[in-house]
Enzyme design. Sequence first.
Site, PDB file in Angstrom:
ATOM      1  N   ASP A 132      -5.119  -2.669   6.769  1.00 55.20           N
ATOM      2  CA  ASP A 132      -5.421  -1.747   5.680  1.00 55.20           C
ATOM      3  C   ASP A 132      -5.419  -2.418   4.308  1.00 55.20           C
ATOM      4  OD1 ASP A 132      -5.221   0.070   7.734  1.00 55.20           O
ATOM      5  OD2 ASP A 132      -3.876   1.430   6.659  1.00 55.20           O
ATOM      6  N   HIS A 159      -1.244  -4.833   7.030  1.00 60.34           N
ATOM      7  CA  HIS A 159      -1.952  -4.872   5.741  1.00 60.34           C
ATOM      8  C   HIS A 159      -2.376  -6.307   5.453  1.00 60.34           C
ATOM      9  CE1 HIS A 159       0.427  -1.179   5.611  1.00 60.34           C
ATOM     10  NE2 HIS A 159      -0.497  -0.717   4.777  1.00 60.34           N
TER      11      HIS A 159
END
Length: 195
Positions: free
Chosen positions: A4, A148
């Site tokens: 992400d 992430h």
Amino acid sequence: MTFDDGPGPYTGRLLDILAAGKARATFFVLGSGAARDPATVRRIRQEGHELANHTYTHVPLTSLSTREIQGQLMKTQQAVQAASGVWPRLMRPPYGATDKRVTRVAQRMNLPQILWSIDTMDWRVRKAKSVAARATQGAHSGAIILLHDIHRTSVEAVPPILNQLRRGGFTFVSVSELYANKPLAPGKRYSSGSG
Ligand code: NI
């Protein structure tokens, strides 16, 4: 594995690692990032990964008006398409924050809401070892792992994650591949391939 908040400074390195490990992943990118770094977004696509929508500026959608929610998602669809030629088929609300209005907009835009089943907490614990341990400990068939790619330590955790889970017999596919046999319903929330 899902990544992400990118593209970021470590996304290129992550793509090298995934290519070497022959693993596919899904990238929930920010529209603002796609507009800033279209070359990396194009490369994600070219290397066989999935591009998905994580809003334009990473705001909690539940704090916005219906119109603003739609704007965040639409601008991102357009930025990803401009960068890569791909119109994303999935979205993930920042912080997992969703409600009836977000769901309705996602439904209208034909986007299922993809959450996760394994949270590595990699934004908080900036140690590759801990990130890899969290990713692999609860691994299960159909798991959607949240990472992430804007953190160096998260990218460093990927080689050990690949090695350990491979040894456990797992394979690494995109979210759409995970659901290849069960059509995803627009607006509906999913957090793992097994449920
Ligand atoms: Ni995010």
